[in-house]
Design a protein around this motif. Structure first.
Motif: not given
Length: 266
Positions: A184-189
């Protein structure tokens, strides 16, 4: 949803660990115990020279016992650290001795997850060796896919520490939740991973700078000679040179846990 403030998460994480210095206690205790036995270890294996095989065989049981004991102590220390980090992130403070009771459970969970990850990595390594043996364009393509798969695996498991620190989901539940949060948070990760990588590089440079400042030379030969001739001095140098890495490791636990909590909004 408000834009995630990475700079604030970084500074707040440092503030949390330095305003609660007792969070360093578990890892420092293990480091000091290891430090006390390091000169004996060098003497035992004959570092810088030929090991005394007879002495090694005679003391084999003690070597195995010490190795297993250090692994157990390290896992216990990690569990204790995770428990402290969880409370510090939640409440801004923690009780050092009260959280000791959660060390065994969280340390065991960390061990089981680490074991699963190691088995997965072994599978990937065997697969890579098989692909290299093929030696053609198809193998090169699969090798690229292998690298991507490893990267996805690392990012998918980035939230293991926060989930251990903040909750009690069990081994399978933690792995599933980490994968879900990454999904749900690929870029954030990926941004978190890059920040951790940057600080890891800085701490490594600091470690070698401190270590070689003790030795007085930047050559590997001087390092090997220093180890062989002055095991005790090397132990002291190793302890102090490891402090930047220790600080960044504990900061990374706090940073990931705080980032996870803020992103989840709870």
């Amino acid at each position: 949803m408000a834009k995630f403030q990475y700079g604030k998460a970084i500074t707040d994480s440092f503030k949390l660990i330095f305003s609660n210095l007792y969070v360093f206690v578990p890892q420092l205790l293990v480091s000091i115990i290891g430090l006390l036995f390091l000169p004996f270890y060098f003497k035992l294996i004959g570092f810088g020279g030929k090991p005394d095989i007879g002495f090694l065989i005679t003391n084999f049981i003690w070597i195995v016992f010490f190795g297993i004991a250090m692994i157990i102590l390290s896992l216990f220390a990690y569990g204790w650290t995770f428990a402290l980090i969880g409370q510090i992130v939640r409440k801004g403070k923690a009780d050092l001795w009260k959280e000791l009771k959660n060390a065994r459970e969280k340390g065991l969970t960390f061990f089981l997850i680490s074991l699963i990850v190691i088995l997965i990595l072994i599978f990937f390594m065997i697969l890579l060796m098989f692909l290299m043996a093929i030696g053609n364009a198809v193998a090169a393509l699969f090798a690229i896919l292998w690298i991507i798969a490893i990267m996805v695996l690392v990012l998918s498991l980035l939230y293991i520490v926060p989930l251990i620190a903040l909750g009690d989901l069990g081994t399978v539940g933690i792995i599933k939740s980490s994968f879900k949060h990454f999904k749900n948070n690929k870029a954030h990760t990926f941004a978190l991973f890059c920040i951790l990588l940057l600080f890891g590089i800085v701490s490594t440079i600091a470690m070698y700078a401190i270590l070689f400042s003790f030795i007085g030379s930047f050559s590997n030969e001087a390092l090997a000679l220093y180890m062989a001739e002055s095991p005790f001095k090397y132990s002291i140098a190793s302890f102090f040179s490891g402090l930047p890495s220790l600080i960044v490791t504990l900061w990374s636990f706090a940073f990931l846990t705080l980032s996870y909590k803020r992103k989840k909004g709870k």
